[in-house]
Design a protein around this motif. Sequence first.
Motif, PDB file in Angstrom:
ATOM      1  N   ASP A 215      14.926 -26.052 -42.703  1.00 30.54           N
ATOM      2  CA  ASP A 215      15.465 -27.266 -43.314  1.00 30.54           C
ATOM      3  C   ASP A 215      14.809 -27.463 -44.680  1.00 30.54           C
ATOM      4  O   ASP A 215      13.883 -26.719 -45.040  1.00 30.54           O
ATOM      5  CB  ASP A 215      15.184 -28.475 -42.402  1.00 30.54           C
ATOM      6  N   ARG A 220      10.439 -35.233 -42.827  1.00 32.94           N
ATOM      7  CA  ARG A 220      11.694 -35.529 -42.118  1.00 32.94           C
ATOM      8  C   ARG A 220      11.643 -36.885 -41.425  1.00 32.94           C
ATOM      9  O   ARG A 220      12.587 -37.302 -40.774  1.00 32.94           O
ATOM     10  CB  ARG A 220      11.967 -34.443 -41.071  1.00 32.94           C
ATOM     11  N   HIS A 221      10.498 -37.551 -41.508  1.00 31.52           N
ATOM     12  CA  HIS A 221      10.357 -38.808 -40.758  1.00 31.52           C
ATOM     13  C   HIS A 221      10.321 -40.022 -41.659  1.00 31.52           C
ATOM     14  O   HIS A 221      10.520 -41.137 -41.218  1.00 31.52           O
ATOM     15  CB  HIS A 221       9.103 -38.748 -39.875  1.00 31.52           C
ATOM     16  N   THR A 266      16.914 -40.656 -42.758  1.00 31.02           N
ATOM     17  CA  THR A 266      15.913 -39.623 -43.047  1.00 31.02           C
ATOM     18  C   THR A 266      16.650 -38.288 -43.191  1.00 31.02           C
ATOM     19  O   THR A 266      17.861 -38.223 -42.925  1.00 31.02           O
ATOM     20  CB  THR A 266      14.892 -39.485 -41.888  1.00 31.02           C
ATOM     21  N   LEU A 267      15.919 -37.250 -43.540  1.00 28.64           N
ATOM     22  CA  LEU A 267      16.543 -35.927 -43.691  1.00 28.64           C
ATOM     23  C   LEU A 267      17.291 -35.527 -42.420  1.00 28.64           C
ATOM     24  O   LEU A 267      18.373 -34.939 -42.482  1.00 28.64           O
ATOM     25  CB  LEU A 267      15.450 -34.896 -44.027  1.00 28.64           C
ATOM     26  N   ILE A 268      16.707 -35.860 -41.277  1.00 25.35           N
ATOM     27  CA  ILE A 268      17.309 -35.478 -39.987  1.00 25.35           C
ATOM     28  C   ILE A 268      18.707 -36.091 -39.829  1.00 25.35           C
ATOM     29  O   ILE A 268      19.586 -35.501 -39.206  1.00 25.35           O
ATOM     30  CB  ILE A 268      16.387 -35.918 -38.821  1.00 25.35           C
ATOM     31  N   LYS A 275      23.295 -32.092 -46.677  1.00 24.49           N
ATOM     32  CA  LYS A 275      22.074 -31.289 -46.906  1.00 24.49           C
ATOM     33  C   LYS A 275      22.329 -30.213 -47.942  1.00 24.49           C
ATOM     34  O   LYS A 275      21.501 -29.963 -48.824  1.00 24.49           O
ATOM     35  CB  LYS A 275      21.622 -30.648 -45.602  1.00 24.49           C
ATOM     36  N   TYR A 304      10.705 -25.619 -39.457  1.00 20.13           N
ATOM     37  CA  TYR A 304      10.208 -26.730 -38.643  1.00 20.13           C
ATOM     38  C   TYR A 304      10.084 -26.233 -37.209  1.00 20.13           C
ATOM     39  O   TYR A 304      10.942 -25.491 -36.722  1.00 20.13           O
ATOM     40  CB  TYR A 304      11.162 -27.928 -38.720  1.00 20.13           C
ATOM     41  N   ASP A 315       8.118 -32.974 -33.639  1.00 20.92           N
ATOM     42  CA  ASP A 315       7.750 -32.010 -34.668  1.00 20.92           C
ATOM     43  C   ASP A 315       6.290 -31.556 -34.462  1.00 20.92           C
ATOM     44  O   ASP A 315       5.374 -32.391 -34.370  1.00 20.92           O
ATOM     45  CB  ASP A 315       7.917 -32.687 -36.041  1.00 20.92           C
TER      46      ASP A 315
END
Length: 484
Positions: A215, A220-221, A266-268, A275, A304, A315
């Motif tokens: 990723d 990511r959080h 978030t990125l997730i 993305k 990750y 994670d």
Amino acid sequence: MGSKILLDIFLNAIDERKDYFLKSLREESEIPKNFPDFKKNVHIYSHLDSDGLTSAAILAFALKRANISYQLSVLPQLETQYIKKIKDEIINYNRFIIFSDFGTGQLEFLKKDLGSSNYFILDHHQPENIKEHPDIFHVNPYYYDISGESEISAAGVCYFFAKALDPKNIDLSSLAIIGALGDMQNKGDKGGFIGANKIILDDAIKSGKISVERDISISRHQPLYIALAYSLPEKLPTLSGNEEKVKLFLKSLQIKIQDEWNEKRTLINLSTYEKKSLLKALISEGYERNDKSKDFAVKLITSYYNLSNFDPITDAKEMSKLLNACGRLGFPSLGISSLMGDKKSLRMAIEKNKLYKREISIAIRLAEQSIRNYKNINTLYNSEINEKIIGTICSIILHSKEELKEKPLIAFADSDNHSLKVSARADHELIKKGLNLGKILREVCQKMGIINPAGGHPPAAGAKIPSMNLKNFIEEVDKAAKID
Ligand code: C5P
């Protein structure tokens, strides 16, 4: 365990599986043949960081499963004062000691005070003399030309040991990956692992405890705009440190920063399409910088490591940070119990981690005002910064500004008995030029007659010195850090 000695079991198991790392132990002739029976109570001593706590948990699991009773202690470092107490423990209580994530740097003291039996060492720090394997049971990758800095951590050494005791311990491999991440050993291509760590990762994937995902390389959080402003692998003049500019940048890409419930994304939370367009835009921002842009594009993708059994922590890197927080705040047992499956401890550890993050951000502000420049080194001392977090602060400050990376950073914090804890860090570019902080601190301490042994790795090392020796110590390290 029957009457078989541990070493036999260990070596036989290694022989059977011919593991990349441990196979050379078979050829080791200097390991004493009369290795003691391993049925008595064991006391595990381990280091307080994430690698140390995962090492302890792996050993605790392995001994528990083998019906060997054990107790466990976590120490900030294996100082001479502790070695003396351990000597009494061996004599008075007939204990067998396992040292994990330290012991290599204290070899001479261990041999002098504890003799050559009743303990063994599972460590990955660079020994002073790698050509001469000491005649005690000392598992260390450097004796087999394997880097303890990038190819295996102490948790990895403990994992191979556990696997040698019982192949069923393969499920402990995910803990070793958490430990290796704590020591930032995922330095391979796109945040991957190399060498023995790669074998451990394969075991962790096989046992269903870890899955790997590629990723974009930002937190990511954290909310997306904060992650982009503060956690890119390299700073972008157009975005870094500026949340408002990042928000405009995301808007131009039609990426929303909040979802329909007004929760920050978030990125997730991003779709694959989002993305891809974010990645493309970041790469072109990198090209705008006109320097090292290819490097930047490569660094933008990382691996990750998703954990399956520590809900709500998914994670592995986050888990390793949480362990570090527990160890450094003085709650190592919370970290170890979390690793051993205790849900309540994990919840408490998550709270400690929040506290730790707050303490770190306060300390960073203090540290930024406390840097002094010398010819070949920079130093950092502020009496308000606690010795337990000085190593972390030293790493963060070193990497916070490009100009600071040009010299090693040597940080000091007040410790007990009028002494100072020393943490030293150097950028990898200096290591490539031959700088070795572990060696420098060891040699300077030896030269100055400092009792507590110093040690560590080329880019990260530590020591403990009497406060009155500070000036002289800085002068000596400054001299020794000159790169020709
Ligand atoms: O304490 P700090 O985080 O600065 O230590 C950096 C590295 O040096 C760690 O891997 C630690 O185990 C090692 N170290 C050592 N001997 C010491 C102090 C630290 O091997 N006396």
